[in-house]
Write a protein that holds these residues in place. Sequence first.
Motif, mmCIF file in Angstrom:
data_model
loop_
_atom_site.group_PDB
_atom_site.id
_atom_site.type_symbol
_atom_site.label_atom_id
_atom_site.label_comp_id
_atom_site.label_asym_id
_atom_site.label_seq_id
_atom_site.Cartn_x
_atom_site.Cartn_y
_atom_site.Cartn_z
ATOM 1 N N PRO A 227 0.915 -1.324 -0.208
ATOM 2 C CA PRO A 227 0.047 -0.017 -0.018
ATOM 3 C C PRO A 227 0.983 1.420 -0.108
ATOM 4 C CG PRO A 227 -0.757 -1.559 1.518
ATOM 5 C CD PRO A 227 0.497 -2.106 1.027
ATOM 6 N N GLY A 228 2.060 1.247 0.760
ATOM 7 C CA GLY A 228 2.759 2.440 0.706
ATOM 8 C C GLY A 228 3.437 2.935 -0.480
ATOM 9 N N ARG A 229 4.002 1.843 -1.089
ATOM 10 C CA ARG A 229 4.589 1.914 -2.499
ATOM 11 C C ARG A 229 3.512 2.358 -3.519
ATOM 12 N NH1 ARG A 229 8.075 -3.312 -1.789
ATOM 13 N NH2 ARG A 229 9.817 -2.344 -0.766
ATOM 14 N N TYR A 230 2.264 1.470 -3.540
ATOM 15 C CA TYR A 230 1.215 2.199 -4.145
ATOM 16 C C TYR A 230 0.808 3.724 -4.280
ATOM 17 C CZ TYR A 230 -3.346 2.617 -6.146
ATOM 18 O OH TYR A 230 -4.437 3.100 -6.798
ATOM 19 N N ARG A 231 0.730 4.222 -3.095
ATOM 20 C CA ARG A 231 0.603 5.510 -2.826
ATOM 21 C C ARG A 231 1.608 6.235 -3.406
ATOM 22 N NH1 ARG A 231 -0.317 7.005 2.845
ATOM 23 N NH2 ARG A 231 -1.436 8.916 2.078
ATOM 24 N N THR A 232 2.901 6.010 -3.255
ATOM 25 C CA THR A 232 3.802 6.712 -3.629
ATOM 26 C C THR A 232 3.832 6.739 -5.124
ATOM 27 O OG1 THR A 232 5.145 6.312 -1.719
ATOM 28 C CG2 THR A 232 6.540 7.108 -3.724
ATOM 29 N N SER A 233 3.612 5.770 -5.820
ATOM 30 C CA SER A 233 3.765 5.658 -7.313
ATOM 31 C C SER A 233 2.509 6.313 -7.733
ATOM 32 C CB SER A 233 3.346 4.167 -7.734
ATOM 33 O OG SER A 233 2.343 3.354 -7.506
#
Length: 251
Positions: A227-233
């Motif tokens: 989820p964290g990487r998804y929000r950043t991307s």
Amino acid sequence: MQSHDRGHLVYAASGVLAVHTERGTSIVPANRVAWTPAGFTHCHRAHGDTDMRIVFLAPSLARLIPDHPAVFLASGLAREVLLALTGPRNYEPAAPDYGPGGRSARSRLLRVLVDELREAPEQPLHLPEPRDDRLQAIARMLHETPADNATLAELGKTIGAGTRTLSRLFRNELGMTFYEWRTQLRVHHALVLLADGHDTTQTAYACGWANPSSFIAAFTGIIGTTPGRYRTSRRTTARVSQLPTVVKPSG
């Protein structure tokens, strides 16, 4: 709700889209492409700050990809083609399309896009819509309260159906177990909450996970990233996306 005589691709350059058809709901996170074949009644709903691009395909190209609603991960090349096909110049009817031989250039780009999608695996982001009245009742309850951790037996008592019957219906009608279907539904809700700015911990508890770690594992298993990487991307993609438009059918 609407339908078209040509199939179309919907691309979320940023944000999250939900595409509803009679077959169910496809969730389309940033950098995914949803395909809706011709004739399917559908509607789109955007969550968060969403940049939506639409490309219609001629029948000669549409026949090369699935005849059912699907979601694909956009490769780097597919993404650039989609952005080029739906760039600001498409707002100017008199403007030349991609220099000399504009229409043929557009056709070549569309063919490249379809070739890329043919190589892309379908994403497990389609939540099938139940037809049986008993499953529909369960689906309504869980859509309203995705954090409900009631077992299938407990839900069955509420609607007057046995666990064995409901389990069989989930497998035969939806092609998955109850727990797989509920996990898919929760990830759909999680994507919407993340698009609205909620953090990982808030989202985990709001969607029924006992702790953030179990949420991260389930989310990563379906979406392919945390989820964290998804929000950043999502934020990175939003910064580089261009003016959204609709590509008119060609050919």
